[in-house]
Scaffold this motif. Sequence first.
Motif: not given
Length: 65
Positions: A3-8, A10-13, A22-23, A62-63
């Motif tokens: 699995k690929i880890k999400t950059k947290r 970026a996920a919050k932004r 993407l907003k 953000l996969p």
Amino acid sequence: MPKIKTKRAAAKRFKLTGTGKLKRNKAYKRHILTKKTAKRKRNLRKAAMTDATNVNNMKQILPYL
């Protein structure tokens, strides 16, 4: 395939819209607001779409979004 880890950070932004874009929120609204005009601050409140040139990078960061 692992699995690929999400950059947290970026996920919050960033959020995905219904059409798949993407907003993001705009920058320059945190401090030193006295010299900025009311119109400029008002326009900074509105969300913006991420530019097309950055979308490929964002998809890697953000996969699972």
